[in-house]
Design a protein around this motif. Structure first.
Motif, PDB file in Angstrom:
ATOM      1  N   ARG A 194       0.848  -1.206   0.000  1.00  0.00           N
ATOM      2  CA  ARG A 194       0.000   0.000   0.000  1.00  0.00           C
ATOM      3  C   ARG A 194       0.883   1.255   0.000  1.00  0.00           C
ATOM      4  N   ILE A 195       1.937   1.223  -0.821  1.00  0.00           N
ATOM      5  CA  ILE A 195       2.896   2.323  -0.891  1.00  0.00           C
ATOM      6  C   ILE A 195       2.899   2.867  -2.317  1.00  0.00           C
ATOM      7  N   PHE A 196       2.620   4.181  -2.464  1.00  0.00           N
ATOM      8  CA  PHE A 196       2.482   4.798  -3.776  1.00  0.00           C
ATOM      9  C   PHE A 196       3.462   5.958  -3.915  1.00  0.00           C
ATOM     10  N   SER A 197       4.049   6.075  -5.105  1.00  0.00           N
ATOM     11  CA  SER A 197       5.079   7.084  -5.377  1.00  0.00           C
ATOM     12  C   SER A 197       4.618   8.024  -6.485  1.00  0.00           C
ATOM     13  N   ALA A 198       5.140   9.251  -6.449  1.00  0.00           N
ATOM     14  CA  ALA A 198       4.864  10.215  -7.517  1.00  0.00           C
ATOM     15  C   ALA A 198       5.377   9.712  -8.866  1.00  0.00           C
ATOM     16  N   ASP A 199       6.281   8.735  -8.848  1.00  0.00           N
ATOM     17  CA  ASP A 199       6.755   8.142 -10.101  1.00  0.00           C
ATOM     18  C   ASP A 199       5.617   7.484 -10.882  1.00  0.00           C
ATOM     19  N   ALA A 254       1.453  11.414 -13.559  1.00  0.00           N
ATOM     20  CA  ALA A 254       2.006  12.403 -14.490  1.00  0.00           C
ATOM     21  C   ALA A 254       2.522  13.641 -13.775  1.00  0.00           C
ATOM     22  N   HIS A 255       1.839  14.057 -12.725  1.00  0.00           N
ATOM     23  CA  HIS A 255       2.188  15.310 -12.058  1.00  0.00           C
ATOM     24  C   HIS A 255       2.268  15.088 -10.546  1.00  0.00           C
ATOM     25  N   GLY A 256       3.390  15.525  -9.962  1.00  0.00           N
ATOM     26  CA  GLY A 256       3.568  15.401  -8.526  1.00  0.00           C
ATOM     27  C   GLY A 256       2.890  16.522  -7.758  1.00  0.00           C
ATOM     28  N   LYS A 257       3.027  16.508  -6.447  1.00  0.00           N
ATOM     29  CA  LYS A 257       2.479  17.570  -5.604  1.00  0.00           C
ATOM     30  C   LYS A 257       3.077  18.920  -6.034  1.00  0.00           C
ATOM     31  N   PRO A 258       2.289  19.987  -6.075  1.00  0.00           N
ATOM     32  CA  PRO A 258       0.971  20.197  -5.476  1.00  0.00           C
ATOM     33  C   PRO A 258      -0.221  19.768  -6.340  1.00  0.00           C
ATOM     34  N   ALA A 259       0.010  19.118  -7.474  1.00  0.00           N
ATOM     35  CA  ALA A 259      -1.111  18.563  -8.235  1.00  0.00           C
ATOM     36  C   ALA A 259      -1.747  17.424  -7.421  1.00  0.00           C
ATOM     37  N   PRO A 260      -3.025  17.146  -7.623  1.00  0.00           N
ATOM     38  CA  PRO A 260      -3.713  16.131  -6.813  1.00  0.00           C
ATOM     39  C   PRO A 260      -3.492  14.701  -7.278  1.00  0.00           C
ATOM     40  N   ASP A 261      -2.762  14.500  -8.382  1.00  0.00           N
ATOM     41  CA  ASP A 261      -2.690  13.195  -9.047  1.00  0.00           C
ATOM     42  C   ASP A 261      -2.320  12.040  -8.123  1.00  0.00           C
ATOM     43  N   LEU A 262      -1.290  12.238  -7.302  1.00  0.00           N
ATOM     44  CA  LEU A 262      -0.792  11.140  -6.474  1.00  0.00           C
ATOM     45  C   LEU A 262      -1.834  10.697  -5.450  1.00  0.00           C
ATOM     46  N   PHE A 263      -2.466  11.642  -4.785  1.00  0.00           N
ATOM     47  CA  PHE A 263      -3.462  11.276  -3.779  1.00  0.00           C
ATOM     48  C   PHE A 263      -4.700  10.644  -4.425  1.00  0.00           C
ATOM     49  N   LEU A 264      -5.097  11.146  -5.579  1.00  0.00           N
ATOM     50  CA  LEU A 264      -6.227  10.536  -6.284  1.00  0.00           C
ATOM     51  C   LEU A 264      -5.890   9.110  -6.713  1.00  0.00           C
ATOM     52  N   HIS A 265      -4.659   8.913  -7.164  1.00  0.00           N
ATOM     53  CA  HIS A 265      -4.206   7.571  -7.558  1.00  0.00           C
ATOM     54  C   HIS A 265      -4.227   6.623  -6.360  1.00  0.00           C
ATOM     55  N   ALA A 266      -3.716   7.082  -5.219  1.00  0.00           N
ATOM     56  CA  ALA A 266      -3.695   6.236  -4.027  1.00  0.00           C
ATOM     57  C   ALA A 266      -5.113   5.865  -3.602  1.00  0.00           C
TER      58      ALA A 266
END
Length: 229
Positions: free
Chosen positions: A133-138, A141-153
Motif C-alpha cells: 500500500r505504498i504509492f510514489s509520484a513516479d 504524471a504530475h507530482g504535488k501540489p497537483a492532486p494526481d498522487l493522492f487521487l491515484h492512491a
C-alpha cells in the motif's frame, strides 16, 4: 467498503525523520553550485516537491543547468546519511497501529521514489505496516501540489476522495490533498504551522495523540455530511 476514512500518510517528515538530514545535505550541495540556500528557502521552495521540480528550481536560481551527475550524487549522499542516522518519527508507529486497531485502512503516498522508500521505510522497520500500500509520484504524471498522487492512491485503495484523510508536513502536499477533495491533517514538527494552515488544514504537533483526536473530529464531520444525502 470500510465505513471509516482512509488515512493517507506522506513519508518524509511524517513517517521517517528525514527532513533534517535532507536539509543539511541540500544546503551543502546546492551551496556548492553557487546558491547558498537556507532552511527557510528549502521549506518554501522544495519541501514535498519531486526531484525534477527541485532540479528545475535550482537551475533557475543558479542560471545554468544542474550538472548531469548532481541528482545521483545527491541521492547517494541521502542514502548514506539515511543508513547512518535515519529514525522513524516519534509516535508514528503507535499512531498507525492504533488506527489499524480501530479499523482504519492506511497507505503511503510520497513524492519520493519507490527505491528511496524501500530504504527509508525498511531502515526504520515501518515498511511492514504498509506493505502493498505504498504509492510514489513516479506512478503519476504530475507530482504535488497537483492532486494526481493522492487521487491515484485513493483509487488503488478503493476509496472516494471525500472519504480520505491525508497526513502531510509540506504546504505543497496540503495543497495537493485539498485539490483532490480530501481532508488534511498538517504535521508541524519541523514545518511552521502557519506555512500550511494558511493553505487549509487541521494542525497538530504531537503525531500520535493529535492524529487520533483530529480524526475523531473529521469522522464527526464525515458523519454529519453523510446524513444530509
Amino acid at each position: 467498503m470500510n465505513s471509516l476514512p482512509l488515512v493517507i500518510f506522506d513519508c518524509d517528515g511524517v513517517l521517517v525523520d528525514s527532513e533534517r538530514l535532507v536539509q543539511d545535505i541540500d544546503m551543502r550541495m546546492i551551496g556548492g553550485l553557487g546558491w547558498n540556500i537556507t532552511r527557510q528557502e528549502i521549506l518554501e521552495q522544495h519541501l514535498g516537491r519531486s526531484e525534477d521540480a527541485v532540479m528545475a528550481n535550482i537551475a533557475r536560481r543558479i542560471g545554468r543547468p544542474v550538472p548531469e551527475d548532481f541528482p545521483q550524487c545527491r541521492r547517494s549522499a541521502y542514502e548514506q546519511d539515511f543508513k547512518d542516522h535515519l529514525k522513524e518519527v516519534s509516535g508514528v508507529r503507535q499512531a498507525v497501529q492504533e488506527l489499524h486497531g480501530v479499523g482504519h485502512d492506511t497507505c503511503v503516498a510520497s513524492s519520493g521514489s519507490h527505491a528511496t522508500m524501500r530504504l527509508t521505510l525498511g531502515k526504520t522497520g515501518l515498511r511492514t505496516l504498509f506493505e502493498g500500500r505504498i504509492f510514489s509520484a513516479d506512478e503519476v504524471a504530475h507530482g504535488k501540489p497537483a492532486p494526481d498522487l493522492f487521487l491515484h492512491a485513493a483509487e488503488q485503495m478503493g476509496y472516494r476522495p471525500e472519504r480520505c484523510v491525508v497526513v502531510e508536513d509540506s504546504p505543497s502536499g496540503v495543497a495537493a490533498a485539498l485539490s483532490a477533495g480530501m481532508a488534511v491533517v498538517g504535521y508541524s514538527a519541523l514545518t511552521p504551522e502557519v506555512a500550511y494552515t494558511s493553505v487549509g488544514s487541521v494542525g497538530l504537533t504531537h503525531l500520535r495523540l493529535g492524529l487520533l483526536l483530529a480524526l475523531v473530529l473529521l469522522e464527526d464531520v464525515f458523519d454529519f455530511f453523510a446524513g444530509l444525502f
